[in-house]
Structures are given as C-alpha cells and as structure tokens.
Design a protein around this motif. Structure first.
Motif, PDB file in Angstrom:
ATOM      1  N   PRO A  33       0.831  -1.206   0.000  1.00  0.00           N
ATOM      2  CA  PRO A  33       0.000   0.000   0.000  1.00  0.00           C
ATOM      3  C   PRO A  33       0.863   1.252   0.000  1.00  0.00           C
ATOM      4  CG  PRO A  33      -0.872  -1.597   1.556  1.00  0.00           C
ATOM      5  CD  PRO A  33       0.442  -2.142   1.080  1.00  0.00           C
ATOM      6  N   GLU A  34       0.365   2.305  -0.653  1.00  0.00           N
ATOM      7  CA  GLU A  34       1.145   3.531  -0.797  1.00  0.00           C
ATOM      8  C   GLU A  34       1.592   4.086   0.551  1.00  0.00           C
ATOM      9  OE1 GLU A  34      -0.919   6.377  -3.162  1.00  0.00           O
ATOM     10  OE2 GLU A  34      -1.035   5.086  -4.906  1.00  0.00           O
ATOM     11  N   ALA A  35       0.742   3.952   1.548  1.00  0.00           N
ATOM     12  CA  ALA A  35       1.075   4.492   2.861  1.00  0.00           C
ATOM     13  C   ALA A  35       2.234   3.759   3.527  1.00  0.00           C
ATOM     14  CB  ALA A  35      -0.152   4.433   3.775  1.00  0.00           C
ATOM     15  N   MET A  36       2.587   2.589   3.015  1.00  0.00           N
ATOM     16  CA  MET A  36       3.665   1.803   3.618  1.00  0.00           C
ATOM     17  C   MET A  36       4.999   1.993   2.909  1.00  0.00           C
ATOM     18  SD  MET A  36       1.587  -1.768   4.354  1.00  0.00           S
ATOM     19  CE  MET A  36       3.076  -2.590   4.934  1.00  0.00           C
ATOM     20  N   GLN A  37       5.025   2.690   1.790  1.00  0.00           N
ATOM     21  CA  GLN A  37       6.273   2.870   1.055  1.00  0.00           C
ATOM     22  C   GLN A  37       7.245   3.727   1.866  1.00  0.00           C
ATOM     23  OE1 GLN A  37       5.768   3.064  -3.496  1.00  0.00           O
ATOM     24  NE2 GLN A  37       3.970   4.145  -2.734  1.00  0.00           N
ATOM     25  N   GLY A  38       8.493   3.269   1.941  1.00  0.00           N
ATOM     26  CA  GLY A  38       9.497   4.025   2.680  1.00  0.00           C
ATOM     27  C   GLY A  38       9.091   4.273   4.118  1.00  0.00           C
ATOM     28  N   GLU A  39       8.474   3.264   4.739  1.00  0.00           N
ATOM     29  CA  GLU A  39       8.015   3.351   6.133  1.00  0.00           C
ATOM     30  C   GLU A  39       7.028   4.504   6.325  1.00  0.00           C
ATOM     31  OE1 GLU A  39      11.444   3.517   8.624  1.00  0.00           O
ATOM     32  OE2 GLU A  39      12.053   1.450   8.185  1.00  0.00           O
ATOM     33  N   GLY A  40       6.262   4.781   5.259  1.00  0.00           N
ATOM     34  CA  GLY A  40       5.209   5.774   5.362  1.00  0.00           C
ATOM     35  C   GLY A  40       5.666   7.204   5.226  1.00  0.00           C
ATOM     36  N   ASP A  41       6.932   7.420   4.886  1.00  0.00           N
ATOM     37  CA  ASP A  41       7.473   8.780   4.873  1.00  0.00           C
ATOM     38  C   ASP A  41       7.574   9.377   3.472  1.00  0.00           C
ATOM     39  OD1 ASP A  41       8.558  10.974   6.373  1.00  0.00           O
ATOM     40  OD2 ASP A  41      10.517  10.494   5.513  1.00  0.00           O
ATOM     41  N   LEU A  42       7.296   8.588   2.421  1.00  0.00           N
ATOM     42  CA  LEU A  42       7.524   9.052   1.060  1.00  0.00           C
ATOM     43  C   LEU A  42       6.270   9.644   0.423  1.00  0.00           C
ATOM     44  CD1 LEU A  42       9.807   6.167  -0.235  1.00  0.00           C
ATOM     45  CD2 LEU A  42      10.467   8.326   0.835  1.00  0.00           C
ATOM     46  N   ALA A  43       5.165   8.947   0.549  1.00  0.00           N
ATOM     47  CA  ALA A  43       3.914   9.464  -0.006  1.00  0.00           C
ATOM     48  C   ALA A  43       3.516  10.743   0.729  1.00  0.00           C
ATOM     49  CB  ALA A  43       2.814   8.413   0.114  1.00  0.00           C
ATOM     50  N   ARG A  69      -6.515   3.092   2.641  1.00  0.00           N
ATOM     51  CA  ARG A  69      -7.249   2.261   3.602  1.00  0.00           C
ATOM     52  C   ARG A  69      -7.898   3.147   4.673  1.00  0.00           C
ATOM     53  NH1 ARG A  69      -2.045  -1.076   5.216  1.00  0.00           N
ATOM     54  NH2 ARG A  69      -1.462   1.115   5.486  1.00  0.00           N
ATOM     55  N   PRO A  70      -8.897   2.651   5.381  1.00  0.00           N
ATOM     56  CA  PRO A  70      -9.552   3.459   6.420  1.00  0.00           C
ATOM     57  C   PRO A  70      -8.572   4.033   7.438  1.00  0.00           C
ATOM     58  CG  PRO A  70     -10.846   1.504   5.978  1.00  0.00           C
ATOM     59  CD  PRO A  70      -9.572   1.344   5.204  1.00  0.00           C
ATOM     60  N   GLU A  71      -7.503   3.301   7.721  1.00  0.00           N
ATOM     61  CA  GLU A  71      -6.541   3.776   8.719  1.00  0.00           C
ATOM     62  C   GLU A  71      -5.536   4.789   8.157  1.00  0.00           C
ATOM     63  OE1 GLU A  71      -4.911  -0.358   7.368  1.00  0.00           O
ATOM     64  OE2 GLU A  71      -6.835   0.711   7.521  1.00  0.00           O
ATOM     65  N   ASP A  72      -5.570   5.049   6.846  1.00  0.00           N
ATOM     66  CA  ASP A  72      -4.585   5.932   6.211  1.00  0.00           C
ATOM     67  C   ASP A  72      -5.043   7.383   6.214  1.00  0.00           C
ATOM     68  OD1 ASP A  72      -2.977   3.730   5.649  1.00  0.00           O
ATOM     69  OD2 ASP A  72      -3.887   3.414   3.675  1.00  0.00           O
ATOM     70  N   THR A  73      -5.543   7.852   7.328  1.00  0.00           N
ATOM     71  CA  THR A  73      -6.155   9.189   7.376  1.00  0.00           C
ATOM     72  C   THR A  73      -5.177  10.302   7.022  1.00  0.00           C
ATOM     73  OG1 THR A  73      -5.719   9.258   9.756  1.00  0.00           O
ATOM     74  CG2 THR A  73      -7.910   8.523   9.049  1.00  0.00           C
ATOM     75  N   LYS A  74      -3.922  10.181   7.416  1.00  0.00           N
ATOM     76  CA  LYS A  74      -2.985  11.283   7.163  1.00  0.00           C
ATOM     77  C   LYS A  74      -2.584  11.393   5.693  1.00  0.00           C
ATOM     78  CE  LYS A  74       1.309   8.825   8.472  1.00  0.00           C
ATOM     79  NZ  LYS A  74       2.460   8.861   9.392  1.00  0.00           N
ATOM     80  N   TYR A  75      -2.929  10.368   4.896  1.00  0.00           N
ATOM     81  CA  TYR A  75      -2.616  10.395   3.465  1.00  0.00           C
ATOM     82  C   TYR A  75      -3.817  10.855   2.632  1.00  0.00           C
ATOM     83  CZ  TYR A  75       1.323   7.631   5.054  1.00  0.00           C
ATOM     84  OH  TYR A  75       2.447   7.201   5.726  1.00  0.00           O
ATOM     85  N   ALA A  76      -4.976  10.956   3.244  1.00  0.00           N
ATOM     86  CA  ALA A  76      -6.202  11.349   2.537  1.00  0.00           C
ATOM     87  C   ALA A  76      -6.295  12.870   2.513  1.00  0.00           C
ATOM     88  CB  ALA A  76      -7.416  10.733   3.214  1.00  0.00           C
ATOM     89  N   LEU A  77      -5.691  13.472   1.504  1.00  0.00           N
ATOM     90  CA  LEU A  77      -5.568  14.926   1.426  1.00  0.00           C
ATOM     91  C   LEU A  77      -6.032  15.448   0.069  1.00  0.00           C
ATOM     92  CD1 LEU A  77      -1.990  15.304   2.968  1.00  0.00           C
ATOM     93  CD2 LEU A  77      -4.163  15.799   4.119  1.00  0.00           C
ATOM     94  N   MET A  78      -6.656  16.602   0.107  1.00  0.00           N
ATOM     95  CA  MET A  78      -6.982  17.340  -1.109  1.00  0.00           C
ATOM     96  C   MET A  78      -6.847  18.821  -0.781  1.00  0.00           C
ATOM     97  SD  MET A  78     -10.512  17.331  -3.336  1.00  0.00           S
ATOM     98  CE  MET A  78     -10.728  18.400  -4.765  1.00  0.00           C
TER      99      MET A  78
END
Length: 491
Positions: A159-169, A210-219
């Motif tokens: 999942p995108e949120a897991m790339q680079g331990e979550g620091d890249l996306a 994913r539902p838990e990926d709240t910090k990546y859900a941005l617009m």
C-alpha cells in the motif's frame, strides 16, 4: 477581473518566485529561461485566443464578467458543445501536444464545484465551502493550474502508505490553528513551471487508501511559490532549438515535474479533504469526474489523430506512395481511429444526462470510457504507421543551417518531392519527425499510454463495471426459444 490576456499571464508568471529546479539550477525567471520560454509563450497565446474567439472561449460569471468557457456548469447540450469547441481550439494550437492546457483543470474543478453535495454527504460542510470559494477564485482570476495526484514509484507491491516506512507518499505531519502541515512527494506535475497553482486531489488510485490511512487522505491547492514546496523538472526537450528544425519541441514542451513538500503549511481555507478516507475513496466516482475529464482529454486526442492523418497524407502524397494499396490501408486505419473518436465525442454529448442534483449535465461516460481504453493503443499505433509511411526520409532531412550552407543547390535538386520543392518537403518531414520521433515525441507517446491510467486496467474495468443486463437478456431470449423435442430427452 475578467479572463486574462497572454500579457497578463506572463506578467504574473514573471513575478513568481517558485522554487523550481532544472538541471540542478534554480530557475529565477521562467519567462526568460531559454529552455522554458517557448512553452511559457505558448500558454500565453492560449489566453490570447480567448479574445480572438470570445463567442466560443468565454462565458459569464454571476457578476456578468467574462470568464473562460471551461469553468462553465453545463446545463444544456449546447453548453457541452461550447466546452468541446473551446477545448478543441486550444488543442489545435499545439496539435494536441499540450495535454495539460489550462482547460483540463478548469473542467476538473468545475466538476468538483458543481457537486459539493458529495462533500456535505460525508459531513464536510466547511470543506465544501472551501471548494466553492476556491473555484470562484480560480475562475474569476482565470488561473492556470497543474496537479500532482500520484505518489512516487517506490514499491507498488505494498500500500502507498507503507512505502518508505510511510514517509515518502504525501501525508499530513502536523497542524496549526490556521494550517495543516504536509510532507512527502507527488508526481507528475505536467505544466508545473507554467502554472499559477498546484492542486492535490484523489486519483482513481485513491481507492488504495485504507480506512486507517487518514494522514494520506488529502486534497488541497496552493500557489506555486508556496513556502516548503520544491519542484524538480525532467530534462527539457526545448534545448534552445531552432523553430525550423524543431517546430513543436521549441514551443510546446509543457514539462513534467516531481513536487516535494517539506513541512509545508497549507492554509486551512485551501484544504478540501483532510483525513476523511471515505470521501477520498469515493469522490472521483460520485462527482462524475471521469466523464468530464475524459471528455476534455478525448477532444485533445481527436486533434492529435487529425494531425497524424493530415501529416501522413501529406508525406504519402508528396512521395507519390499514396497510390499504393498498403499505404492507403495505413492512412485509412488512422482515419478510422479519428472518426471513431469524433463519433464517440458526439455520442457523449448527445447522450448527456442531468446529474440529478442541480441540473448540471454529465456527458455519457460509456463512449468516453471505451475511448479511454483504446486511445493508449490508437495513438502509438498511428505514430508507428506514420513511421512506416515516411520511412528513411525522416533520417536524412537537412537542417536550417544546411539550407543556409554552400550545398543548397544540391539540396534543392536532390531533396525535392513529386509535387513540392525541397524546402517544402523538408518542412513537412521536420514537422512530422518532431511529432513522431524526437525526444518530445517519445515523451508524448509515453504520456498517451499512461496519463489516464494504462489501457490494460481501463479495459479490464470496462468489463467488470459494464451493465450486462440487456446483453444477457438478448442471449436468454434465444436460449428460451430452444425448446425442442430432442431437448426433453437430454433433461
């Protein structure tokens, strides 16, 4: 203020102090840089076209001010035809090369702003108002936007949120009373050096959140000189090129860039989604984003196919090979792609229906979705056909300096065509090569293959999501008629 002129666009761009890098150098003035100036002036010309064709290119806002047609909420089929004609005029200026002309994002945000009810459905009243205000701001100031809606290619197996331990996306790292703070990278900012604003919003890949990926859900949206935002451009394909030798590369390299946010503060009034993963996953489908944006994209693709057919015919005719059956077949194949595209656009407009909320018309998505799966194959195939028609002639075409050199008499004699002078033939070949074989052409072919998701995924989705009811009923009608005496023996 009313719709801008090219001069007004360039004046604003010149004052901008965005942090943008090309070949390791920070660019101070986009409008004067030798590898960016041509495209900046091309975008400026698009704005001037608004005043050359005001009946098509301009409409009015609530105040009676002239604004770009692409910002319109279409309420009739005539409105959709007007939007199509406006996009067609802009695309014809660059032969369809500039995929991120300002109408692309104008239509996108008109689509969003016409469906703020979706935000309210998911409990985002404040964000809905932010979006409405932002739309009016960009419309009434006639701004040029770019977007970055895909996270970096690092490890697509997770999942995108897991790339680079979550620091890249791109993700939210903090918040103040007036802003959210974001870090991470996004791709691919086409037209980024020449845009007024950068927009971040969900792509169809947003369903990977994913539902838990709240910090990546941005617009959100920010000016291009937003502190904490940096852009890294790919190689320029202008390279101080002569307009005779490279008539397209020298003017229409719209550039592509990676955007990096480094603890950038995004004003809250510019934020449209902040952590609502349910809205983030649903928004592109529920606002009919695909129908609107593919409507614009296929208008531009039609222009490309028209250009390919035209240049193919000219090459074949001047070399006398358009009398050969196999050349006629190649040109006929491009014509078929062109006409199928034109017909699908007509079908999308004539089959448009109201969105069921506020009377805004949505183009029929079915023919557009079909084109979306076919176009990544049709344009590369048409380019291949032009290569086969022109053959080795593309590889031995003199340059401007050759034409000005001591061998000009030999060039005039040995480079002539059946029905054209050497100069005319050379101009056609150089134009064609810049469209199908130069480094800009290579970028353009790759762009067409992937910018609306690759053909494989789109074609797969068209089957999965297709309404199969009528077709199944047709087959069942015949099955029900197959009641024979012999069948009773088989039961």
């Amino acid at each position: 203020m009313p719709a801008r002129t090219g001069k007004q666009y360039l004046e604003k761009l010149k004052k901008d102090r965005r942090e943008i890098y090309l070949d390791g150098e920070r660019i101070d003035d986009i409008t004067e840089h030798p590898e960016l100036k041509g495209a900046a002036e091309a975008v400026a010309h698009l704005y001037d076209l608004q005043y050359e064709y005001p009946d098509i290119m301009l409409t009015e806002n609530e105040k009676g001010e002239k604004v770009a047609t692409a910002f319109m909420f279409p309420k009739t089929k005539e409105d959709l035809w007007k939007i199509h004609k406006a996009s067609k005029l802009w695309s014809e200026y660059s032969a369809g090369i500039m995929g991120r002309s300002p109408d692309y994002l104008n239509i996108t945000f008109a689509c969003y702003a016409s469906r703020t009810d979706v935000w309210r459905k998911y409990g985002e009243e404040e964000k809905a108002k932010n979006l409405e205000n932002y739309f009016k701001y960009i419309r009434d100031n006639d701004l040029c936007l770019t977007h970055c809606i895909v996270n970096p290619q690092v490890d697509r197996s997770v999942p995108e949120a897991m790339q680079g331990e979550g620091d890249l996306a791109l993700h939210k790292v903090g918040e103040t009373e007036d802003s959210i703070i974001v870090s991470g990278a996004r791709m691919l900012g086409t037209l980024a050096p020449f845009a007024d604003e950068m927009t971040i919003y969900p792509s169809r890949a947003g369903k990977g959140i994913r539902p838990e990926d709240t910090k990546y859900a941005l617009m959100f949206a920010v000016p291009m000189d937003q502190p904490g935002m940096k852009l890294i451009c790919r190689d320029s394909f202008s390279k101080k090129r002569d307009t005779f030798d490279y008539p397209l590369s020298s003017r229409f390299d719209e550039q592509d860039a990676i955007v990096i946010f480094d603890n950038a503060h995004i004003p809250k009034e510019r934020v449209f989604i902040d952590g609502n993963t349910e809205l983030y996953r649903a928004v592109t489908d529920e606002v009919n984003w695909g129908a609107y944006i593919v409507f614009q994209a296929m208008t531009r693709a039609l222009t490309k196919l028209e250009f390919l057919f035209g240049i193919g015919h000219m090459i074949a005719d001047m070399n006398g090979v358009n009398a050969f059956d196999h050349i006629k077949e190649k040109l006929g194949e491009i014509w078929q792609y062109k006409e199928l595209t034109r017909s699908a656009i007509v079908s999308a407009i004539e089959g448009a229906k109201e969105n069921g909320v506020n009377g805004v018309l949505v183009p029929d998505a079915r023919p557009l979705t079909a084109l979306r799966g076919c176009m990544p194959k049709w344009i590369p195939r048409s380019i291949e056909l032009i290569q086969l028609i022109g053959g080795g002639g593309f590889l031995c075409t003199p340059s401007r300096k050759d034409m000005q050199g001591p061998l000009r008499p030999y060039i005039d004699k040995y480079y002539q065509a059946r029905n054209k002078s050497a100069l005319e033939k050379i101009k056609v070949n150089r134009l064609a090569w810049d469209f199908i074989g130069s480094d800009l052409a290579g970028r353009g072919e790759l762009y067409e293959r992937f910018y609306l998701v690759d053909s494989f995924r789109v074609t797969m989705d068209t089957y999965t999501n297709a309404d199969k009811t009528a077709e199944i009923a047709l087959v069942k009608r015949f099955l029900d008629q197959m009641v024979l005496e012999e069948e009773k023996e088989l039961v």
